[in-house]
Design a protein around this motif. Structure first.
Motif, PDB file in Angstrom:
ATOM      1  N   VAL A  23      36.731  54.989  29.838  1.00 43.02           N
ATOM      2  CA  VAL A  23      37.455  55.642  30.925  1.00 43.02           C
ATOM      3  C   VAL A  23      37.408  54.790  32.190  1.00 43.02           C
ATOM      4  O   VAL A  23      38.408  54.648  32.890  1.00 43.02           O
ATOM      5  CB  VAL A  23      36.874  57.044  31.200  1.00 43.02           C
ATOM      6  CG1 VAL A  23      37.515  57.695  32.418  1.00 43.02           C
ATOM      7  CG2 VAL A  23      37.032  57.930  29.969  1.00 43.02           C
ATOM      8  N   SER A  24      36.238  54.204  32.473  1.00 41.57           N
ATOM      9  CA  SER A  24      36.093  53.367  33.663  1.00 41.57           C
ATOM     10  C   SER A  24      35.049  52.287  33.395  1.00 41.57           C
ATOM     11  O   SER A  24      34.194  52.435  32.526  1.00 41.57           O
ATOM     12  CB  SER A  24      35.698  54.220  34.869  1.00 41.57           C
ATOM     13  OG  SER A  24      34.480  54.892  34.627  1.00 41.57           O
ATOM     14  N   PHE A  25      35.159  51.206  34.166  1.00 36.20           N
ATOM     15  CA  PHE A  25      34.268  50.064  33.948  1.00 36.20           C
ATOM     16  C   PHE A  25      34.151  49.253  35.236  1.00 36.20           C
ATOM     17  O   PHE A  25      35.037  49.278  36.084  1.00 36.20           O
ATOM     18  CB  PHE A  25      34.788  49.186  32.811  1.00 36.20           C
ATOM     19  CG  PHE A  25      36.163  48.626  33.069  1.00 36.20           C
ATOM     20  CD1 PHE A  25      36.329  47.346  33.588  1.00 36.20           C
ATOM     21  CD2 PHE A  25      37.297  49.385  32.800  1.00 36.20           C
ATOM     22  CE1 PHE A  25      37.602  46.841  33.835  1.00 36.20           C
ATOM     23  CE2 PHE A  25      38.565  48.886  33.043  1.00 36.20           C
ATOM     24  CZ  PHE A  25      38.717  47.607  33.563  1.00 36.20           C
ATOM     25  N   PHE A  26      33.044  48.549  35.352  1.00 39.06           N
ATOM     26  CA  PHE A  26      32.855  47.637  36.476  1.00 39.06           C
ATOM     27  C   PHE A  26      33.376  46.258  36.095  1.00 39.06           C
ATOM     28  O   PHE A  26      33.274  45.844  34.936  1.00 39.06           O
ATOM     29  CB  PHE A  26      31.380  47.542  36.862  1.00 39.06           C
ATOM     30  CG  PHE A  26      30.895  48.739  37.630  1.00 39.06           C
ATOM     31  CD1 PHE A  26      31.057  48.799  39.011  1.00 39.06           C
ATOM     32  CD2 PHE A  26      30.298  49.802  36.970  1.00 39.06           C
ATOM     33  CE1 PHE A  26      30.626  49.912  39.716  1.00 39.06           C
ATOM     34  CE2 PHE A  26      29.863  50.913  37.678  1.00 39.06           C
ATOM     35  CZ  PHE A  26      30.027  50.970  39.062  1.00 39.06           C
ATOM     36  N   ALA A  27      33.925  45.573  37.084  1.00 44.72           N
ATOM     37  CA  ALA A  27      34.431  44.219  36.881  1.00 44.72           C
ATOM     38  C   ALA A  27      33.927  43.339  38.025  1.00 44.72           C
ATOM     39  O   ALA A  27      33.849  43.793  39.168  1.00 44.72           O
ATOM     40  CB  ALA A  27      35.952  44.224  36.845  1.00 44.72           C
ATOM     41  N   PRO A  28      33.597  42.078  37.723  1.00 49.70           N
ATOM     42  CA  PRO A  28      33.112  41.173  38.773  1.00 49.70           C
ATOM     43  C   PRO A  28      34.296  40.645  39.601  1.00 49.70           C
ATOM     44  O   PRO A  28      35.297  40.194  39.046  1.00 49.70           O
ATOM     45  CB  PRO A  28      32.455  40.042  37.974  1.00 49.70           C
ATOM     46  CG  PRO A  28      33.211  40.014  36.676  1.00 49.70           C
ATOM     47  CD  PRO A  28      33.606  41.446  36.405  1.00 49.70           C
ATOM     48  N   TYR A  29      34.161  40.727  40.910  1.00 47.48           N
ATOM     49  CA  TYR A  29      35.207  40.240  41.817  1.00 47.48           C
ATOM     50  C   TYR A  29      34.632  39.181  42.735  1.00 47.48           C
ATOM     51  O   TYR A  29      33.436  39.169  43.039  1.00 47.48           O
ATOM     52  CB  TYR A  29      35.786  41.405  42.621  1.00 47.48           C
ATOM     53  CG  TYR A  29      36.937  42.068  41.906  1.00 47.48           C
ATOM     54  CD1 TYR A  29      38.252  41.831  42.285  1.00 47.48           C
ATOM     55  CD2 TYR A  29      36.707  42.903  40.829  1.00 47.48           C
ATOM     56  CE1 TYR A  29      39.323  42.427  41.609  1.00 47.48           C
ATOM     57  CE2 TYR A  29      37.755  43.502  40.147  1.00 47.48           C
ATOM     58  CZ  TYR A  29      39.057  43.255  40.545  1.00 47.48           C
ATOM     59  OH  TYR A  29      40.106  43.832  39.875  1.00 47.48           O
ATOM     60  N   PHE A  30      35.527  38.281  43.193  1.00 53.60           N
ATOM     61  CA  PHE A  30      35.129  37.143  44.008  1.00 53.60           C
ATOM     62  C   PHE A  30      36.182  36.897  45.081  1.00 53.60           C
ATOM     63  O   PHE A  30      37.381  36.984  44.810  1.00 53.60           O
ATOM     64  CB  PHE A  30      34.982  35.898  43.120  1.00 53.60           C
ATOM     65  CG  PHE A  30      34.644  34.645  43.860  1.00 53.60           C
ATOM     66  CD1 PHE A  30      33.379  34.474  44.413  1.00 53.60           C
ATOM     67  CD2 PHE A  30      35.583  33.644  44.012  1.00 53.60           C
ATOM     68  CE1 PHE A  30      33.064  33.309  45.090  1.00 53.60           C
ATOM     69  CE2 PHE A  30      35.265  32.468  44.686  1.00 53.60           C
ATOM     70  CZ  PHE A  30      33.999  32.308  45.232  1.00 53.60           C
ATOM     71  N   CYS A  31      35.713  36.605  46.290  1.00 55.69           N
ATOM     72  CA  CYS A  31      36.610  36.235  47.386  1.00 55.69           C
ATOM     73  C   CYS A  31      36.575  34.724  47.540  1.00 55.69           C
ATOM     74  O   CYS A  31      35.526  34.154  47.858  1.00 55.69           O
ATOM     75  CB  CYS A  31      36.186  36.907  48.694  1.00 55.69           C
ATOM     76  SG  CYS A  31      37.193  36.407  50.116  1.00 55.69           S
ATOM     77  N   GLU A  32      37.693  34.092  47.309  1.00 56.83           N
ATOM     78  CA  GLU A  32      37.804  32.638  47.416  1.00 56.83           C
ATOM     79  C   GLU A  32      37.574  32.176  48.855  1.00 56.83           C
ATOM     80  O   GLU A  32      37.020  31.106  49.100  1.00 56.83           O
ATOM     81  CB  GLU A  32      39.201  32.201  46.937  1.00 56.83           C
ATOM     82  CG  GLU A  32      39.415  30.727  46.852  1.00 56.83           C
ATOM     83  CD  GLU A  32      38.982  30.140  45.533  1.00 56.83           C
ATOM     84  OE1 GLU A  32      38.674  28.939  45.530  1.00 56.83           O
ATOM     85  OE2 GLU A  32      38.958  30.855  44.520  1.00 56.83           O
ATOM     86  N   SER A  33      37.954  32.992  49.815  1.00 59.45           N
ATOM     87  CA  SER A  33      37.863  32.606  51.234  1.00 59.45           C
ATOM     88  C   SER A  33      36.430  32.473  51.735  1.00 59.45           C
ATOM     89  O   SER A  33      36.095  31.516  52.415  1.00 59.45           O
ATOM     90  CB  SER A  33      38.598  33.613  52.114  1.00 59.45           C
ATOM     91  OG  SER A  33      39.957  33.663  51.775  1.00 59.45           O
TER      92      SER A  33
END
Length: 190
Positions: A124-134
């Protein structure tokens, strides 16, 4: 035996107990690996910590009937033997159906590679890794499977809380989101 594992700035400490009787082992599992919360119309199971060769879900299976929601946000690590233990548990559990909620990044990575991690359930839901290039900021973001599927498996972009730049999925979308369209899985017990 006491052990520790350092990952980034986090250190996880664990203990193993040798020659423990089954009743004590069941109590330790309940304290350290999972918790059951009875809710209207279903049971919610919070799985926590590491899923490894030391994990045992045998005692958990005895408490499950009907519909079950698994909350997997607190799963910190899974190794290959833990994958085998989890899949075996899902195959043998005598439950009508189940949903997987808030799957941690380690769990989601395994589910993307091994469809049997989801079994006959639904993520139903999941965590995902995110990254800010800036600015280099990292964060795990909770995503709803239905929203990602509605966007043709395109993960959302978030505004970075540090610099207001764009945070994007820090993985290859086709690989990380592979569990959203699992292959046909034979879910019979071995």
């Amino acid at each position: 035996q006491v052990r520790n594992r350092t990952q980034g700035q986090k250190t996880t400490v664990g203990a193993s107990f040798e020659d423990v009787d089954e009743e004590t082992r069941a109590r330790l599992s309940r304290l350290t690996q999972w918790d059951i919360l009875d809710e209207p119309n279903r049971i919610r199971v919070v799985v926590k910590g590491d899923i490894t060769e030391a994990s045992s879900f045998h005692c958990l299976a005895q408490h499950l009937v009907g519909r079950v929601d698994f909350d997997l946000a607190q799963v910190a690590y899974i190794n290959s033997l833990g994958v085998r233990e989890w899949i075996g548990f899902l195959r043998k559990a005598n439950i009508q159906g189940y949903e997987l909620h808030a799957c941690s990044v380690p769990f989601t990575l395994q589910a993307a590679m091994i469809p049997s991690m989801v079994g006959r359930g639904t993520v139903v839901s999941f965590f995902a890794p995110y990254f800010c290039e800036s600015c280099g900021h990292h964060a795990d973001k909770l995503l709803q499977s239905a929203a990602v599927l509605a966007a043709n498996n395109q993960p959302p972009v978030f505004q970075c809380p540090k610099c207001s730049g764009s945070m994007e999925l820090d993985d290859i979308p086709e690989r990380y989101l592979a569990f959203l369209e699992p292959e046909d899985i034979e879910d019979s017990a071995d």
